[in-house]
Scaffold this active site. Sequence first.
Site, PDB file in Angstrom:
ATOM      1  CD  GLU A 119      -1.809   0.254   3.970  1.00 39.90           C
ATOM      2  OE1 GLU A 119      -1.153   0.302   5.019  1.00 39.90           O
ATOM      3  OE2 GLU A 119      -1.934  -0.767   3.275  1.00 39.90           O
TER       4      GLU A 119
ATOM      5  NE  ARG B 152      -0.323   4.753  17.250  1.00 39.29           N
ATOM      6  CZ  ARG B 152      -0.186   4.613  15.917  1.00 39.29           C
ATOM      7  NH1 ARG B 152       0.932   4.856  15.323  1.00 39.29           N
ATOM      8  NH2 ARG B 152      -1.202   4.203  15.209  1.00 39.29           N
TER       9      ARG B 152
ATOM     10  CE  LYS C  98      -5.125   2.440   9.110  1.00 42.85           C
ATOM     11  NZ  LYS C  98      -4.825   3.020   7.796  1.00 42.85           N
TER      12      LYS C  98
END
Length: 559
Positions: free
Chosen positions: A44, A269, A279
Site C-alpha cells: 500500500e 512476518r 509503517k
Amino acid sequence: MNGTDNKNITNPEGKSKNFIYEIIDEDLKTNKWGGKVHTRFPPEPNGYLHIGHAKSICLNYGIARDYKGKFNLRFDDTNPEKEEQEYVDSIIEDVKWLGGDFEDRILYGSDYFEQMYMWAVELIKKGKAYVCDLNADEIRQTRGTLTEPGKESPYRNRSVEENLDLLDRMRKGEFPNGSKTLRAKIDMSSPNINLRDPIMYRIVHEVHHRQGSDWCIYPTYDWAHGNEDSIEGITHSICTLEFENHRPLYDWFLDQLGVHHPQQIEFARLNLSYTVMSKRRLLQLVKEGYVDGWDDPRMPTISGYRRRGYTPESIRNFAEIIGVAKRDALTDIALLEYSIRDDLNKRANRVMAVLKPLKVVITNYVGEEELDAVNNPENPDAGSRKIPFSNELFIEQSDFMENPPKGFHRLVPGGEVRLRYAYIIKCEEVIKNDNGDVIELRCTYDSDTKSGSGSSNKKVKGVIHWVSAKHSFDAEVRLYDRLFTVENPGAEEDWLSKLNPNSLEVITNAKLEPSLRNAKPLDKFQFERMGYFCVDTKYSTADKLVFNRTVTLKDSWKK
Ligand code: ATP
Ligand code: MG
C-alpha cells in the site's frame, strides 16, 4: 565502487528451500495452474518500504525467478486518505534496487475499481450483498465476540432492487461519509468474525492520488485484495500470517463470483530486534523529527539501508539466511549486520582514515615519500595504491595511552608500534596543553623497518593506522548505534521513550588519506580498523565529504 548487479541473484536453483517451494512443486506435479507460477508484491503506498517488505519482495520475486514465472509489482491503493505519489515513486525505486524484476508490470489496484464495482453488483443480484445504514460504531457493536454470535443488521433483507439503487446512489455521491456501507451477506454467527457480513465498500469523499474524484466509494482491503490477485491471474498469493483468518473470506468472495482463484499461502512476518517495523510508527518517527527522514541511515527502511551503504546482495542474502517460517519470531539484527559485513569484505577497498586525530611529529624523518598499500587482501584484482608519508602524521587518539592497562599493544610513552605500510616508531615525548590533555606526540622512526623492504627484523605487537597530516583532508563521519535501547521496542507501551539518545555521533574533522578525495556518493570503503563506510548521498558537498558508517568490523555487541 560499483558492481551491484541487480539481476544476478544468488541461489538460482534453490527449489524446495522452504515450505512454499514444496507447495509450488506439488502444484506443478498436479498441473494445478497449467504449469504457471505468478507471484506479486502488493504494497500500500502509504509509507516507504522497510526490511520486512524486502523479505517479502525477495520471497515473491525469488519464486518467480526460480520457477521462470512472473512477478508483479502492484500498488494496493484503495485507501485515498493515506496514499501519496511520493510513496509510489520510492517503492518503485526500492523494489528495482533490490533486484525484484517486475518487467513492465507496475499495476494499481485502483485501476480495477470498475471491475470490482461490477462484481459487487453481481453479488447483490445473487442476494449475497446489501447496503447497510448502520454506522461504523453500530456495526462494531453488533459484530459479536469470539464467544458470542453477532446480530443481523435490520437492513440485511433489503430487496435486490433497493440494494442496486442505493449502491448506485452511493457511487454518485448522494450520501455523506460513513452513512452507508455495502456489506457481504454471509453469516452473523460464523465462528470466524471476518465472515460476519464484512464491509465491502465505504463512502469516502476524498481525492485519490490516481483516480482523482472519480470515486467516492472505496473498496475495503478485504474486498479488494483477493479481487486484485484474481484479476492479475496470480497463482500463489503469499502474505503474512495475520491474513490466515481472512482467507475463508477471500475464498468465499471468489467462489461466489466463480472467477480465477489464487491460492493464498501465509508466512511469518519479519520482526527485527532493536527497531520497529510498523509503517505507522516509522511515519511517526519521520513526521515528529526523531529521525532525519525515511532514508535516515538508522531507519530499517530500504532507502535508509541504501544510504547507509548496504548492498542489494547483502539484503537478499539476509533474506535467504532467515528463511521462511510459519511462526512469528524476533530476528537478531546481528544477522543483517553479518550479511553486509560479509559482502563488503569482498568488495570494499581498504583505506586509512583517522576519526579522532592525535598529532605525531617524527623528529628524525626528513622529506616525503610514497608507500605501497594493498587495496583489498580479499580481492587480488583490487591492486594497490601509493600513500604519502611525511614527518607529521595523525593517529587515532585511542591508539595512545599514557598509563596503559596490561595487554595494551599500541603506543605508550617510550614504547614502539608499527605504522601500517610504513615504519616502526617510538614515542619519545608526550606534549600536553594547560588542561593536561595530550595534544601531540614526539616520536622517532627506525629507517630499517620499512614495511615489505626493511632490513631490520625487529617485531612489535601493535600495528596502527595513520595519515600524513599535510596530505590528508577533513571529512565528516557519522557513526550510528542502534535506534532503540531495547530488543523489542514495538512491544513497549511507551516505545518512543526507548529511542537511543546516542544513536548518532557526528565527527566533523576526521582526517582521510588523499586517495579518498574523489569518492562519490554511495562509494564504499573499509576504513582500516574502524569499520565499513559509505559516502552519504544527502549531506556530501563539493567542499566536504560526509561518510556514514555502514557497520563496524566485528559484532561489537556480541556477548
Ligand atoms: P499496513 O498494511 O499496516 O500499512 P504493511 O507493512 O502490511 O502495513 P503493506 O504495504 O500492506 O504494508 O505490505 C506489502 C506486503 O509486504 C504485504 O504482502 C505484506 O504481507 C508484506 N509485509 C509487510 N510487512 C512485512 C514484514 N514485516 N515481513 C514480511 N513481509 C511483510
Ligand atoms: Mg498490509
